[in-house]
Design a protein around this motif. Structure first.
Motif, short mmCIF file in Angstrom:
data_model
loop_
_atom_site.label_atom_id
_atom_site.label_comp_id
_atom_site.label_asym_id
_atom_site.label_seq_id
_atom_site.Cartn_x
_atom_site.Cartn_y
_atom_site.Cartn_z
N ALA A 205 0.76 -1.25 0.18
CA ALA A 205 -0.42 0.62 -0.09
C ALA A 205 0.72 1.32 -0.22
O ALA A 205 0.78 2.38 -0.87
CB ALA A 205 -0.62 0.21 1.11
N ARG A 206 1.45 1.18 0.83
CA ARG A 206 3.14 2.67 0.15
C ARG A 206 3.54 3.33 -0.76
O ARG A 206 3.67 4.00 -1.34
CB ARG A 206 4.26 2.09 1.91
N ALA A 207 3.64 1.28 -1.68
CA ALA A 207 4.76 1.83 -2.77
C ALA A 207 3.44 2.26 -3.89
O ALA A 207 3.28 3.45 -4.69
CB ALA A 207 4.90 0.52 -3.16
N ILE A 208 2.13 1.38 -3.44
CA ILE A 208 0.74 2.04 -4.31
C ILE A 208 0.49 3.63 -4.50
O ILE A 208 0.56 4.43 -5.32
CB ILE A 208 -0.45 1.80 -4.00
N VAL A 209 0.71 4.22 -3.03
CA VAL A 209 0.53 5.51 -2.72
C VAL A 209 1.32 6.15 -2.76
O VAL A 209 1.06 7.26 -3.64
CB VAL A 209 0.37 5.65 -1.13
N ARG A 210 2.62 5.94 -2.94
CA ARG A 210 4.03 6.82 -3.47
C ARG A 210 3.38 6.62 -5.25
O ARG A 210 4.14 7.93 -5.95
CB ARG A 210 5.39 6.01 -3.20
N ALA A 211 3.37 5.70 -5.51
CA ALA A 211 3.34 5.89 -7.49
C ALA A 211 1.81 7.10 -7.88
O ALA A 211 2.18 7.26 -8.24
CB ALA A 211 3.07 4.81 -7.01
N ILE A 212 0.93 6.48 -7.27
CA ILE A 212 -0.31 7.62 -7.06
C ILE A 212 0.34 8.73 -7.25
O ILE A 212 -0.19 9.52 -8.08
CB ILE A 212 -1.43 6.89 -6.17
N ARG A 213 0.71 9.13 -5.87
CA ARG A 213 1.89 10.73 -5.51
C ARG A 213 2.61 11.03 -6.46
O ARG A 213 1.82 12.57 -7.01
CB ARG A 213 2.21 10.71 -4.21
#
Length: 247
Positions: A205-213
């Motif tokens: 999830a942390r990697a997903i949020v970074r990718a979205i950001r």
């Protein structure tokens, strides 16, 4: 978050696993979120975390009314800037049981189209938005132990490509992020089988949020799987078809 300061997100498939953890992170970062899934009790439990910033909706992506329910959730939230599609299913199916394959197609293909198309039309009217979809590295190769799963993930990759082009044809500022995790330790893999390089839902999830950001177009999670995908794409078909990947 990001250049356009988007602050209202809807997460489809937020009641467990990656979707749940992604929803919690967005909430922590100050987003107002709409959370959707099939388990009403779980949704209400999550709403208690921040009742003023969470709206809920019971949505089954395989049902015809799912798109209308998504639109209603966006209205209840006061709008939608980001749609995150985390809903999906998949199983190893060495015996090729028809029910497993068809259920996977209903959720990962038909359900995916139903929901992402609804989000796309919403953002088209608005003139801008961001669609992030959790696909899989399985979409990069046909896996004999999970035919429908790997095929529907490839379908999702290509569908996102097509929607991106369609957005350009409409001159709409719609961004897309195709998120491709490897094996994640969620209930989806709770079948007692062995899976290599297993990641936790939290780190995923942390990697997903970074990718979205960062508005990444394609995000393979994590670096170990980037290397794996790079090399297995180089394997000739005549060799790949003989490889034993059954767990």
């Amino acid at each position: 978050m990001g250049k356009r300061q988007m602050k209202r997100a809807i997460i489809m498939g937020a009641t467990s696993g990656i979707g749940h953890e992604t929803a919690l992170l967005l909430l922590k970062e100050g987003w107002s979120i709409g959370i959707a899934g099939r388990r009403t009790a779980r949704l209400e439990e999550m709403k208690l975390l921040a009742p003023e910033r969470i709206c809920t909706a019971a949505i089954d992506v395989t049902q015809e009314d799912a798109g209308a329910r998504l639109e209603a959730l966006a209205d209840a939230l006061g709008g939608m800037d980001l749609y995150v599609h985390c809903s999906g299913t998949g199983h190893q199916n060495y015996e090729l049981e028809p029910a497993i394959e068809l259920d996977t197609v209903a959720t990962n293909a038909a359900g995916f189209v139903r929901m992402t198309d609804t989000a796309f039309r919403y953002f088209l009217k608005k003139g801008k938005g961001h669609i992030a979809a959790i696909s899989s590295i399985a979409g990069t190769k046909g896996l004999g132990i999970a035919p429908a799963y790997s095929a529907t993930k490839r379908f999702q990759n290509t569908y996102i490509d097509a929607l991106e082009q369609l957005a350009c044809l409409h001159n709409a500022d719609i961004r897309f992020t195709d998120i491709r995790p490897g094996f994640v330790d969620t209930a989806l893999l709770g079948d007692g089988k062995r899976y290599p390089l297993l990641m936790t839902p939290q780190e995923t999830a942390r990697a997903i949020v970074r990718a979205i950001r960062k508005e990444r177009r394609v995000a393979t999670i994590d670096w170990k799987y980037k290397i794996l995908v790079f090399f297995w794409r180089l394997i000739p078909r005549r060799i790949w078809k003989r490889m034993r990947v059954r767990n």
